[in-house]
Design a protein around this motif. Structure first.
Motif, short mmCIF file in Angstrom:
data_model
loop_
_atom_site.label_atom_id
_atom_site.label_comp_id
_atom_site.label_asym_id
_atom_site.label_seq_id
_atom_site.Cartn_x
_atom_site.Cartn_y
_atom_site.Cartn_z
N ILE A 137 -43.99 6.52 -15.03
CA ILE A 137 -44.34 8.06 -14.51
C ILE A 137 -45.61 7.93 -13.80
CG2 ILE A 137 -44.65 10.31 -15.28
CD1 ILE A 137 -42.34 9.92 -17.39
N LEU A 138 -46.77 7.73 -14.61
CA LEU A 138 -47.89 7.67 -13.94
C LEU A 138 -48.08 6.87 -12.64
CD1 LEU A 138 -50.19 7.21 -17.09
CD2 LEU A 138 -50.10 9.14 -15.61
N ARG A 139 -47.62 5.65 -12.52
CA ARG A 139 -47.30 4.63 -11.34
C ARG A 139 -46.52 5.20 -10.17
NH1 ARG A 139 -43.21 -0.18 -11.72
NH2 ARG A 139 -42.10 1.62 -11.36
N ASP A 140 -45.63 5.92 -10.56
CA ASP A 140 -44.58 6.69 -9.29
C ASP A 140 -44.97 8.10 -9.00
OD1 ASP A 140 -43.54 4.23 -9.46
OD2 ASP A 140 -41.70 4.69 -10.65
N VAL A 141 -46.24 8.44 -9.50
CA VAL A 141 -46.34 9.93 -9.21
C VAL A 141 -46.27 10.55 -7.70
CG1 VAL A 141 -48.41 11.56 -8.87
CG2 VAL A 141 -47.88 10.29 -11.08
N ARG A 142 -46.56 9.52 -6.69
CA ARG A 142 -46.58 10.05 -5.31
C ARG A 142 -45.05 9.82 -4.93
NH1 ARG A 142 -50.14 7.98 -0.19
NH2 ARG A 142 -48.59 8.30 1.27
N GLU A 143 -44.51 8.56 -5.34
CA GLU A 143 -43.05 8.39 -4.92
C GLU A 143 -42.20 9.82 -5.61
OE1 GLU A 143 -39.69 5.18 -5.69
OE2 GLU A 143 -41.67 4.46 -5.68
N ASP A 144 -42.31 10.06 -6.78
CA ASP A 144 -41.42 11.03 -7.39
C ASP A 144 -41.83 12.39 -6.77
OD1 ASP A 144 -40.28 9.26 -9.02
OD2 ASP A 144 -41.96 9.63 -10.46
N ALA A 145 -43.01 12.56 -6.57
CA ALA A 145 -43.34 14.06 -5.70
C ALA A 145 -42.54 14.16 -4.44
CB ALA A 145 -44.78 14.18 -5.51
N SER A 146 -42.69 13.00 -3.70
CA SER A 146 -41.95 12.83 -2.46
C SER A 146 -40.36 13.37 -2.51
CB SER A 146 -42.17 11.85 -1.78
OG SER A 146 -41.64 10.64 -2.24
N SER A 147 -39.88 13.00 -3.70
CA SER A 147 -38.47 13.28 -4.01
C SER A 147 -38.33 14.64 -4.61
CB SER A 147 -38.04 12.20 -4.80
OG SER A 147 -38.06 11.15 -4.23
N GLY A 148 -39.54 15.35 -4.78
CA GLY A 148 -39.19 16.68 -5.41
C GLY A 148 -39.36 16.62 -6.88
N ARG A 149 -39.87 15.65 -7.53
CA ARG A 149 -39.71 15.49 -8.89
C ARG A 149 -41.01 15.23 -9.47
NH1 ARG A 149 -35.41 10.26 -9.50
NH2 ARG A 149 -33.71 11.55 -8.88
N THR A 150 -41.26 16.14 -10.81
CA THR A 150 -42.44 15.94 -11.40
C THR A 150 -42.35 15.73 -12.92
OG1 THR A 150 -43.37 17.55 -9.84
CG2 THR A 150 -44.49 17.36 -11.91
N TYR A 151 -42.63 14.66 -13.40
CA TYR A 151 -42.21 14.34 -14.71
C TYR A 151 -43.24 14.79 -15.98
CZ TYR A 151 -38.26 11.61 -13.21
OH TYR A 151 -36.78 11.47 -12.52
N LEU A 152 -44.38 14.50 -15.46
CA LEU A 152 -45.67 14.88 -16.32
C LEU A 152 -45.53 16.42 -16.88
CD1 LEU A 152 -48.60 13.48 -14.40
CD2 LEU A 152 -47.49 12.35 -16.30
N PRO A 153 -45.79 16.59 -18.29
CA PRO A 153 -45.62 17.87 -18.70
C PRO A 153 -46.36 19.02 -18.16
CG PRO A 153 -45.94 16.13 -20.75
CD PRO A 153 -46.33 15.50 -19.22
N THR A 154 -45.83 20.19 -18.06
CA THR A 154 -46.40 21.35 -17.19
C THR A 154 -47.63 21.71 -18.19
OG1 THR A 154 -44.31 22.17 -16.40
CG2 THR A 154 -46.15 23.77 -16.55
N ASP A 155 -47.60 21.42 -19.40
CA ASP A 155 -48.73 21.78 -20.08
C ASP A 155 -50.06 20.85 -19.97
OD1 ASP A 155 -47.34 24.12 -21.52
OD2 ASP A 155 -47.30 22.98 -23.59
N ASP A 156 -49.71 19.87 -19.53
CA ASP A 156 -50.69 18.83 -19.32
C ASP A 156 -51.26 18.94 -17.90
OD1 ASP A 156 -50.11 17.72 -21.71
OD2 ASP A 156 -49.30 16.07 -20.96
N LEU A 157 -50.52 19.16 -16.90
CA LEU A 157 -50.82 19.74 -15.78
C LEU A 157 -51.81 20.89 -15.76
CD1 LEU A 157 -47.57 19.25 -13.54
CD2 LEU A 157 -49.41 17.66 -13.81
N ALA A 158 -51.28 21.91 -16.50
CA ALA A 158 -52.30 23.04 -16.54
C ALA A 158 -53.53 22.77 -17.19
CB ALA A 158 -51.34 24.19 -17.16
N LYS A 159 -53.55 21.99 -17.91
CA LYS A 159 -54.75 21.83 -18.91
C LYS A 159 -55.75 21.15 -17.89
CE LYS A 159 -54.10 19.78 -22.99
NZ LYS A 159 -53.76 18.82 -23.78
N PHE A 160 -55.46 20.45 -17.03
CA PHE A 160 -56.53 19.75 -16.08
C PHE A 160 -56.43 20.34 -14.65
CE2 PHE A 160 -55.47 16.80 -19.37
CZ PHE A 160 -56.69 16.21 -19.72
N GLY A 161 -56.10 21.51 -14.38
CA GLY A 161 -56.00 22.27 -13.38
C GLY A 161 -55.00 21.77 -11.89
N CYS A 162 -54.00 20.87 -12.48
CA CYS A 162 -53.13 20.36 -11.53
C CYS A 162 -51.87 20.88 -11.20
CB CYS A 162 -53.01 18.73 -12.17
SG CYS A 162 -54.48 17.87 -12.01
#
Length: 313
Positions: free
Chosen positions: A181-206
């Motif tokens: 999931i970490l390795r493929d962040v860019r590839e997944d985002a280009s496909s409209g996918r976000t796997y990292l937990p929403t809580d974690d994204l929010a914690k780091f302002g992402c």
């Protein structure tokens, strides 16, 4: 390559097909399973080829309804394999090989149902609020593969803690999937996918803009990556408890495959922004080096020493 002398030509051909699929489409996986004896190596190739078919349906360009239909068709095929309704005259080489492998090894085929369930989560475009939510997905698409693999590897008679082997195999699968999931962040985002937990994204302002793999201004993307790396390392440490329960070559296979992903994790930790520039990977010579270390037992001993130091601290 070692050959079976006790299987028919159609079964050998089916295994050869699965090994070809594995060799061309699963470079990291192939480096590990080449350390196994022929019967286990070919069974693992059959598992990979079936799993790849499921993944390819989920990742394809078909509409959601068509993907659902095809995945349910694959589930029906799995049911036929489970019921012993596939024989060597079947025209599907993956089904023939997997049916033979399931006859020879105590493979928990129900775990492939979990894989299909996980890919259906992708098809539905599910996102994950918390790590506990994401763990459900990871257990379906990766923990299940760990448990299937353990069915092929088996455990040493009288292995201490052997009753937890399936749990450790599952946890190691989670470690590999979180690294993916970490390795493929860019590839997944280009496909409209976000796997990292929403809580974690929010914690780091992402949270804002993450669907484009572009962290917003002021976001601590490096902190987010380091946070997830620490989580993955904890999963690796727990999952590696499986190694002493396996025979030498099975342990080498697991150490090699996991070792490749641990090195990917090291690279990501050193340069978190690299995952936004493209896919982080290892050169073939480094993968070969990891495989040799796995066969020699060096990685397993190194990891055991680190685990001991961690407990002492």
């Amino acid at each position: 390559m070692e050959e079976f002398t006790h299987t028919s030509a159609p079964v050998r051909a089916a295994y050869s097909y699965c090994e070809a699929v594995t060799g061309t489409q699963a470079r990291n996986f192939a480096y590990g399973i080449r350390l196994l004896p022929a019967d286990k190596r070919q069974a693992m190739s059959a598992l990979y080829a079936f799993s790849r078919r499921v993944d390819d349906i989920g990742d394809g360009l078909l509409g959601e309804a068509v993907k659902r239909d095809r995945l349910e068709g694959t589930r029906e095929l799995l049911g036929r394999i489970r019921d012993g309704a596939v024989d060597e005259d079947d025209t599907d080489p993956v089904a023939v090989a997997l049916a033979d492998a399931a006859h020879r090894f105590p493979i928990p085929l129900d775990a492939l149902d979990e894989l299909i369930d996980g890919v259906l989560m992708d098809v539905r475009g599910e996102t994950y609020e918390t790590w506990d939510d994401l763990k459900v997905y990871c257990r379906c698409v990766a923990g299940a593969i760990g448990r299937l693999s353990l069915g092929v590897f088996g455990t040493l008679p009288g292995a201490r803690g052997g009753e937890r082997a399936s749990e450790y195999a599952d946890t190691l699968g989670l470690a590999l999937q979180l690294t993916n999931i970490l390795r493929d962040v860019r590839e997944d985002a280009s496909s409209g996918r976000t796997y990292l937990p929403t809580d974690d994204l929010a914690k780091f302002g992402c949270t804002d803009g993450f669907q484009r793999a572009i962290p917003p201004s002021g976001a601590d993307f490096t902190g987010l990556v380091h946070f997830e790396v620490r989580r993955a390392r904890g999963l690796f440490a727990e999952g590696y408890r499986l190694l002493p329960m396996l025979d030498r070559r099975s342990g080498a296979c697991v150490a090699a495959m996991a070792g490749i992903y641990r090195r990917l994790l090291d690279r990501i930790e050193r340069d978190p922004m690299a995952v936004l520039r493209g896919r982080v990977s290892l050169p073939g010579r480094e993968k070969a080096y990891v495989a040799v270390r796995g066969l020699s037992g060096l990685d397993a001993r190194h990891i055991s020493r680190k685990a001991v130091r961690r407990r002492v601290r």
